[in-house]
Design an enzyme around this catalytic site. Sequence first.
Site, PDB file in Angstrom:
ATOM      1  N   TRP A  24       0.825  -1.205   0.000  1.00 12.24           N
ATOM      2  CA  TRP A  24       0.000   0.000   0.000  1.00 12.24           C
ATOM      3  C   TRP A  24       0.861   1.258   0.000  1.00 12.24           C
ATOM      4  O   TRP A  24       0.614   2.197  -0.767  1.00 12.24           O
ATOM      5  CB  TRP A  24      -0.949  -0.030   1.185  1.00 12.24           C
ATOM      6  CG  TRP A  24      -2.006   1.036   1.241  1.00 12.24           C
ATOM      7  CD1 TRP A  24      -2.478   1.621   2.386  1.00 12.24           C
ATOM      8  CD2 TRP A  24      -2.762   1.610   0.174  1.00 12.24           C
ATOM      9  NE1 TRP A  24      -3.463   2.526   2.084  1.00 12.24           N
ATOM     10  CE2 TRP A  24      -3.665   2.544   0.730  1.00 12.24           C
ATOM     11  CE3 TRP A  24      -2.760   1.436  -1.204  1.00 12.24           C
ATOM     12  CZ2 TRP A  24      -4.550   3.306  -0.032  1.00 12.24           C
ATOM     13  CZ3 TRP A  24      -3.648   2.187  -1.979  1.00 12.24           C
ATOM     14  CH2 TRP A  24      -4.519   3.105  -1.396  1.00 12.24           C
ATOM     15  N   ALA A 145      -3.990  -2.452  -3.469  1.00 14.67           N
ATOM     16  CA  ALA A 145      -2.730  -1.774  -3.779  1.00 14.67           C
ATOM     17  C   ALA A 145      -2.221  -2.116  -5.173  1.00 14.67           C
ATOM     18  O   ALA A 145      -1.717  -1.240  -5.890  1.00 14.67           O
ATOM     19  CB  ALA A 145      -1.682  -2.141  -2.731  1.00 14.67           C
ATOM     20  N   LYS A 196     -14.634  -2.929   8.117  1.00 15.34           N
ATOM     21  CA  LYS A 196     -14.766  -3.791   6.931  1.00 15.34           C
ATOM     22  C   LYS A 196     -13.743  -4.912   6.924  1.00 15.34           C
ATOM     23  O   LYS A 196     -13.984  -5.973   6.333  1.00 15.34           O
ATOM     24  CB  LYS A 196     -14.701  -2.955   5.658  1.00 15.34           C
ATOM     25  CG  LYS A 196     -13.350  -2.301   5.367  1.00 15.34           C
ATOM     26  CD  LYS A 196     -12.423  -3.187   4.534  1.00 15.34           C
ATOM     27  CE  LYS A 196     -11.011  -2.629   4.515  1.00 15.34           C
ATOM     28  NZ  LYS A 196     -10.100  -3.462   3.695  1.00 15.34           N
ATOM     29  N   ASP A 249     -15.763   0.293   0.414  1.00 12.91           N
ATOM     30  CA  ASP A 249     -14.659  -0.584   0.807  1.00 12.91           C
ATOM     31  C   ASP A 249     -15.170  -1.945   1.250  1.00 12.91           C
ATOM     32  O   ASP A 249     -14.548  -2.984   0.981  1.00 12.91           O
ATOM     33  CB  ASP A 249     -13.863   0.082   1.930  1.00 12.91           C
ATOM     34  CG  ASP A 249     -12.419  -0.388   1.997  1.00 12.91           C
ATOM     35  OD1 ASP A 249     -12.040  -1.259   1.199  1.00 12.91           O
ATOM     36  OD2 ASP A 249     -11.669   0.126   2.846  1.00 12.91           O
ATOM     37  N   SER A 259      -8.313  -9.620  -1.374  1.00 14.80           N
ATOM     38  CA  SER A 259      -8.339  -9.150   0.010  1.00 14.80           C
ATOM     39  C   SER A 259      -7.716 -10.197   0.925  1.00 14.80           C
ATOM     40  O   SER A 259      -8.147 -11.353   0.949  1.00 14.80           O
ATOM     41  CB  SER A 259      -9.784  -8.875   0.445  1.00 14.80           C
ATOM     42  OG  SER A 259      -9.886  -8.803   1.851  1.00 14.80           O
ATOM     43  N   ASN A 261      -7.937 -10.276   4.116  1.00 13.10           N
ATOM     44  CA  ASN A 261      -8.924 -10.639   5.135  1.00 13.10           C
ATOM     45  C   ASN A 261      -9.924 -11.653   4.592  1.00 13.10           C
ATOM     46  O   ASN A 261     -10.275 -12.617   5.276  1.00 13.10           O
ATOM     47  CB  ASN A 261      -9.644  -9.380   5.623  1.00 13.10           C
ATOM     48  CG  ASN A 261      -8.720  -8.445   6.371  1.00 13.10           C
ATOM     49  OD1 ASN A 261      -8.290  -8.728   7.478  1.00 13.10           O
ATOM     50  ND2 ASN A 261      -8.398  -7.312   5.758  1.00 13.10           N
ATOM     51  N   GLU A 286      -5.092  -7.633   8.928  1.00 14.10           N
ATOM     52  CA  GLU A 286      -5.443  -6.663   9.964  1.00 14.10           C
ATOM     53  C   GLU A 286      -6.730  -7.015  10.695  1.00 14.10           C
ATOM     54  O   GLU A 286      -6.882  -6.750  11.892  1.00 14.10           O
ATOM     55  CB  GLU A 286      -5.559  -5.272   9.340  1.00 14.10           C
ATOM     56  CG  GLU A 286      -5.430  -4.136  10.327  1.00 14.10           C
ATOM     57  CD  GLU A 286      -4.065  -4.093  11.009  1.00 14.10           C
ATOM     58  OE1 GLU A 286      -4.027  -4.324  12.234  1.00 14.10           O
ATOM     59  OE2 GLU A 286      -3.063  -3.838  10.337  1.00 14.10           O
TER      60      GLU A 286
END
EC number: 1.1.1.94
Length: 340
Positions: A24, A145, A196, A249, A259, A261, A286
């Site tokens: 990122w 990113a 999110k 998002d 993603s 996550n 995260e």
Amino acid sequence: MPVLEEKKTADHFHHIGVLGAGSWGTALAAVASYKGAVTLWGRKREIIDAINQRHINPDYLPDIIIPRTIHATDELNDLSSASALLVAIPAQKMRSVLRQIPNDSRPLILCAKGIEAESGLLMSQLAADIFPHRPIAVLSGPTFASEVARHLPTAVTLAAKEKDIRAALMQRLAIPTFRPYASSDVIGADVGGAVKNVLAIACGVVAGAKLGNNARAAVISRGFAEMNRFGIALGAKEETLTGLSGLGDLVLTCSSELSRNFTFGKKLGEGYSYEEQQKKRAVTTEGVFTAPVLQRVANKLKVEMPLVSAICDLIEGKSVNSVLERLLSRPLKGEYSISV
């Protein structure tokens, strides 16, 4: 007589410093290099050398050529001439890095999404705790990113309370493929990105456990209701939560295996435990760190977040079937405030 501060313009922010040479931070450095000078700070010497000498980031964006105008460094002092700092440090490492930079008037644009586990603070709250008199902005939205670095069309929210700083940063960072939209709601922009991450894990679980498209749509819509309740309890504006940094998002990260996550959640749904995944993952997920502290803060605010609670249970090792049974056996209620 009081001293009038100079009104900030895009030219004032010609030299941008970027903290964090992950995917990122590197992508944001590429965006910022379009209109001016960029210094990119990272910890790993091998990445710094690769960016400066071969113009690639081999660990995070190996297939993307990085603009030659970006200067990478592992010395924080090299950012001293930058007039604004984009901060793309993982949420759990944010405080330790911010404590190493000077306490001055340069704006901090926070680009990380999460909640500090120890304090329960959003990134903007954490930065304000360290620098109470410094301009704080949040840049957040539906962004992968790799797509930003490849200059695919992207729109984000750029939130700051100071109108002139907000406007100047928008002008400085806007390029043909990267469009910031202004907001004064710093908390709202921060909330969306943090919540999110956890909901993306939930959607990944749905995919991994093969629970179907209906279930994924339900998780997104009911998850957004949880995000909305939590954000409003912290003072966020509902319009911010329905915008790019919130709903936008959420839709992106709940719909793609790009993603981290979502991918983590998918593996959970397939039966791989948190511990098994941690042994193999070299990048930060995260939402794993955010989920328990988000639940803790929500309980303190008396905000009901059953999906977040369910993800906490799954991370702790409970089975998908038992967690799903608990979710679906909750008392029937109105979709919003209407009584049954």
